[in-house]
Write an enzyme that holds these catalytic residues in place. Structure first.
Site, mmCIF file in Angstrom:
data_model
loop_
_atom_site.group_PDB
_atom_site.id
_atom_site.type_symbol
_atom_site.label_atom_id
_atom_site.label_comp_id
_atom_site.label_asym_id
_atom_site.label_seq_id
_atom_site.Cartn_x
_atom_site.Cartn_y
_atom_site.Cartn_z
ATOM 1 N N ALA A 26 0.874 -1.186 0.000
ATOM 2 C CA ALA A 26 0.000 0.000 0.000
ATOM 3 C C ALA A 26 0.900 1.221 0.000
ATOM 4 C CB ALA A 26 -0.889 -0.003 1.236
ATOM 5 N N ARG A 46 -10.279 -0.144 -0.061
ATOM 6 C CA ARG A 46 -9.876 -1.212 -1.019
ATOM 7 C C ARG A 46 -9.250 -2.404 -0.312
ATOM 8 N NH1 ARG A 46 -10.396 3.488 -3.009
ATOM 9 N NH2 ARG A 46 -11.003 3.812 -5.219
ATOM 10 N N HIS A 68 8.117 11.242 -3.189
ATOM 11 C CA HIS A 68 8.588 9.868 -2.915
ATOM 12 C C HIS A 68 7.542 8.832 -3.348
ATOM 13 C CE1 HIS A 68 10.049 6.577 -0.084
ATOM 14 N NE2 HIS A 68 11.024 6.789 -0.935
HETATM 15 N N1 LIG Z 1 6.117 5.442 1.539
HETATM 16 C C1 LIG Z 1 5.864 4.094 1.429
HETATM 17 C C2 LIG Z 1 6.869 3.160 1.445
HETATM 18 N N2 LIG Z 1 8.176 3.555 1.561
HETATM 19 C C3 LIG Z 1 9.251 2.618 1.855
HETATM 20 C C4 LIG Z 1 9.719 1.877 0.599
HETATM 21 O O1 LIG Z 1 8.768 0.909 0.179
HETATM 22 C C5 LIG Z 1 11.005 1.129 0.901
HETATM 23 O O2 LIG Z 1 10.785 0.173 1.931
HETATM 24 C C6 LIG Z 1 12.104 2.076 1.311
HETATM 25 O O3 LIG Z 1 12.236 3.072 0.327
HETATM 26 C C7 LIG Z 1 13.436 1.348 1.502
HETATM 27 O O4 LIG Z 1 13.810 0.685 0.316
HETATM 28 N N3 LIG Z 1 6.597 1.845 1.343
HETATM 29 C C8 LIG Z 1 5.297 1.420 1.201
HETATM 30 O O5 LIG Z 1 5.038 0.209 1.132
HETATM 31 N N4 LIG Z 1 4.288 2.340 1.175
HETATM 32 C C9 LIG Z 1 4.530 3.657 1.283
HETATM 33 O O6 LIG Z 1 3.568 4.473 1.259
HETATM 34 C C1 LIG Z 2 4.823 6.945 -0.516
HETATM 35 C C2 LIG Z 2 5.756 7.526 0.448
HETATM 36 O O1 LIG Z 2 6.933 7.322 0.399
HETATM 37 C C3 LIG Z 2 5.192 8.512 1.409
HETATM 38 O O2 LIG Z 2 4.353 7.838 2.319
HETATM 39 C C4 LIG Z 2 6.299 9.219 2.167
HETATM 40 O O3 LIG Z 2 5.693 10.352 2.696
HETATM 41 P P1 LIG Z 2 6.403 11.780 2.404
HETATM 42 O O4 LIG Z 2 6.314 11.986 0.914
HETATM 43 O O5 LIG Z 2 5.591 12.799 3.161
HETATM 44 O O6 LIG Z 2 7.833 11.666 2.885
#
Ligand SMILES: Nc1c(NC[C@H](O)[C@H](O)[C@H](O)CO)[nH]c(=O)[nH]c1=O
Ligand SMILES: CC(=O)[C@@H](O)COP(=O)(O)O
Length: 230
Positions: free
Chosen positions: A154, A201, A162
């Site tokens: 998710a 979802r 990011h």
């Molecule tokens: N922001 C979300 C992440 N971020 C972490 C990355 O998936 C990953 O673990 C990190 O960048 C180290 O490689 N992961 C999610 O599953 N969902 C997010 O919203």
């Molecule tokens: C999808 C992501 O990496 C997000 O949840 C990280 O949050 P942010 O963009 O505010 O650092």
């Protein structure tokens, strides 16, 4: 109009047409020495034939395109979801946003059991985040132990870009895992603007995308097992 001049005119017309339209085939036929040559422009995009003659642009005759004939000889193959017994599946699930990914994973398990996949034939692997899913999915596919890999995560937009990096690379990673391993890797990753969208979802009012991913895995495994094996 002599053939040569009509050809000259034709090529001019064609040049203009080509500038404005996609592929056109030019064929000019001279019906006889004394009659004007007629130019037929065949547009590949339709079956219309536009006829030019010395009297100018003739009314195009639009032939109705024949729909492809469906014959008994044409085989239509799909997966058989009612024959899932014996299939082995892996679920790779991200711990990030576990409040969403756990119900997604449970939805997948429920669906596997509903379609008679034995619990002993299901392995669940937890990874830190969605970004880590692709690599493990490929390794599991290459192990030869599984008929399908369900990838669950998710990704929820935050304040930075990011989200785009994680969401897009994960989709590519899951696709590559399937292509590289030759085992169906199913994209059960939510990419949502906010938590409400995600929870809706994961068993909420929109359903459970983890459950849908499991059913897709069964269907794909069946196509591979029942239609592609020598
Ligand atoms: N922001 C979300 C992440 N971020 C972490 C990355 O998936 C990953 O673990 C990190 O960048 C180290 O490689 N992961 C999610 O599953 N969902 C997010 O919203
Ligand atoms: C999808 C992501 O990496 C997000 O949840 C990280 O949050 P942010 O963009 O505010 O650092």
């Amino acid at each position: 109009m002599a053939a040569a001049s009509s050809t000259c005119v034709s090529s001019t017309i064609l040049h203009r047409l080509n500038n404005n339209t996609s592929s056109l085939l030019l064929s000019s036929t001279t019906t006889s020495r004394h009659r004007s040559s007629s130019l037929s422009l065949y547009s590949r995009n339709t079956s219309s034939i536009v006829q030019f003659s010395s009297k100018g642009l003739a009314k195009p005759s639009i032939e109705k395109k024949k729909s492809p004939v469906q014959t008994e000889a044409v085989k239509q193959l799909t997966g058989i979801v009612t024959k899932a017994e014996g299939f082995r599946f892996a679920i790779v699930v991200a711990r990030f946003n576990e409040i969403v990914t756990r119900p997604l994973m449970e939805g997948a398990l429920d669906t596997f059991k509903k379609y008679s996949v034995s619990e002993e034939d299901i392995d669940v692997f937890w990874v830190p985040g969605t970004f880590e899913i692709g690599l493990l999915a490929q390794k599991l596919g290459q192990s030869g132990k599984y008929h399908g890999i369900v990838c669950i995560g998710a990704v929820i937009r935050g304040d930075t870009t990011h989200y785009d990096a994680v969401a897009n690379t994960t989709a590519s990673g899951v696709l590559s895992a399937g292509l590289n391993s030759g085992v169906p890797c199913i994209f059960g990753v939510l990419t949502c603007e906010d938590m409400d969208q995600a929870l809706n979802r994961a068993g909420g009012k929109v359903g459970n995308k983890g459950s849908e991913a499991a059913l897709t895995a069964i269907e794909m495994a069946s196509i591979f097992e029942h239609h592609l094996k020598a």
